[in-house]
Scaffold this active site. Sequence first.
Site, PDB file in Angstrom:
ATOM      1  N   HIS A 162       0.860  -1.191   0.000  1.00 23.56           N
ATOM      2  CA  HIS A 162       0.000   0.000   0.000  1.00 23.56           C
ATOM      3  C   HIS A 162       0.891   1.234   0.000  1.00 23.56           C
ATOM      4  O   HIS A 162       1.281   1.749   1.048  1.00 23.56           O
ATOM      5  CB  HIS A 162      -0.897  -0.041   1.249  1.00 23.56           C
ATOM      6  CG  HIS A 162      -1.898   1.075   1.337  1.00 23.56           C
ATOM      7  ND1 HIS A 162      -3.036   0.982   2.108  1.00 23.56           N
ATOM      8  CD2 HIS A 162      -1.939   2.303   0.764  1.00 23.56           C
ATOM      9  CE1 HIS A 162      -3.720   2.108   2.006  1.00 23.56           C
ATOM     10  NE2 HIS A 162      -3.069   2.935   1.199  1.00 23.56           N
TER      11      HIS A 162
ATOM     12  N   HIS B  73       1.410   4.873  -2.372  1.00 20.40           N
ATOM     13  CA  HIS B  73       1.018   5.770  -3.471  1.00 20.40           C
ATOM     14  C   HIS B  73       2.276   6.451  -3.983  1.00 20.40           C
ATOM     15  O   HIS B  73       2.920   7.192  -3.233  1.00 20.40           O
ATOM     16  CB  HIS B  73       0.013   6.810  -2.982  1.00 20.40           C
ATOM     17  CG  HIS B  73      -1.241   6.207  -2.439  1.00 20.40           C
ATOM     18  ND1 HIS B  73      -2.332   5.921  -3.228  1.00 20.40           N
ATOM     19  CD2 HIS B  73      -1.564   5.812  -1.185  1.00 20.40           C
ATOM     20  CE1 HIS B  73      -3.280   5.387  -2.478  1.00 20.40           C
ATOM     21  NE2 HIS B  73      -2.841   5.303  -1.232  1.00 20.40           N
TER      22      HIS B  73
ATOM     23  N   GLU C  51     -11.068   3.318   6.772  1.00 21.91           N
ATOM     24  CA  GLU C  51     -10.063   4.172   7.417  1.00 21.91           C
ATOM     25  C   GLU C  51     -10.831   5.380   7.955  1.00 21.91           C
ATOM     26  O   GLU C  51     -11.070   5.521   9.135  1.00 21.91           O
ATOM     27  CB  GLU C  51      -8.993   4.624   6.416  1.00 21.91           C
ATOM     28  CG  GLU C  51      -7.998   5.610   7.008  1.00 21.91           C
ATOM     29  CD  GLU C  51      -7.244   6.427   5.939  1.00 21.91           C
ATOM     30  OE1 GLU C  51      -6.183   6.951   6.288  1.00 21.91           O
ATOM     31  OE2 GLU C  51      -7.716   6.553   4.797  1.00 21.91           O
TER      32      GLU C  51
END
Length: 335
Positions: free
Chosen positions: A19, A21, A202
């Site tokens: 995970h 970005h 989240e």
Amino acid sequence: MTKDELKHWVASLPKVELHLHIEGSLEPDLMMALAEKHQLELPYANIEEVKNAYDFEDLQSFLDIYYFGASVLKDEDDFYQLMWSYLLTCKEDNVVHAEIMFDPQTHTERGIGFDVFMPGFKRAMQQAQQEWGQSCLLIMSFLRHLTEQSAIETLQASTPYLNDITAVGLDSGELGNPPEKFTKVFKMAKELGLKRVAHAGEEGPPDYVWGALKALDVHRIDHGVRSIEDPVLIAFLIDSQHPLTVCPLSNTKLKVFKHMQHHNVLQLLDLGLMATINADDPSYFGGYLNDNYFAIIDHLPIEKHQLEQLVKNSFNASFMSEEHKLKWLEKLSTY
């Protein structure tokens, strides 16, 4: 083992990042250098001011500066430099395999197409593979604050590059943008043979995790820490072993948890969920993969066997071939 010994040990292990970005790995010095290269006005006089701006109140205040930062990425070489910088930290942190998210719409909305960023990313990935055997895959993420039609157009625009894309994802502001909004584009992606992941649980409630599982048919949940609020969901996740890609530094920086000592990753792990540790947007949230492991070692009563389980989970949750997984898990057992 002392905390320092645990840190030294976990740093030495081969690890996986699931995970991350790539736009969120834009360091202040690269942002300033690219702004200067393209003669762009930044509202910061120096690197210190950029770093001070990386103090967020919530997800939206982070996203505002995140999209602003991405505006310095303009030509193929900028995207090469961005990816290359991140891959060098993989080498440093012993991240042997990375599944890297990128946000096409952040660039296409500015008139920068797949023919600019994809060759830049690919060049850096091939170079890292040739130089030290770095393994990496790309996950194309749709921005959930935009329309599903925009996501469909993005998927269509990616057609010439699908050989270089392993999965699709869903990111950006959760609230008011439930997974069900993207049912059609995820179905299209599935028909193209792409794997599927989505941010859920989240900022958004456990219902969003259910939505990602049922409406989007995802292989993994990105974040998922709020799943703990729904006992039925927890029971399902234990049974299904859908991985959660947990990002401790990100969760505390964005006030999902007030302090790292309140983080629930150990609770999730001990319940039998397939929790993993990841860095999310490292330049904005204060650390790469090892830093996230170090943070939970510092603030949670974690033991060696739990750290080992988190590392193993990351390999098992990855999209690498079974052959590669077995090879690395075997190596891991020798540490």
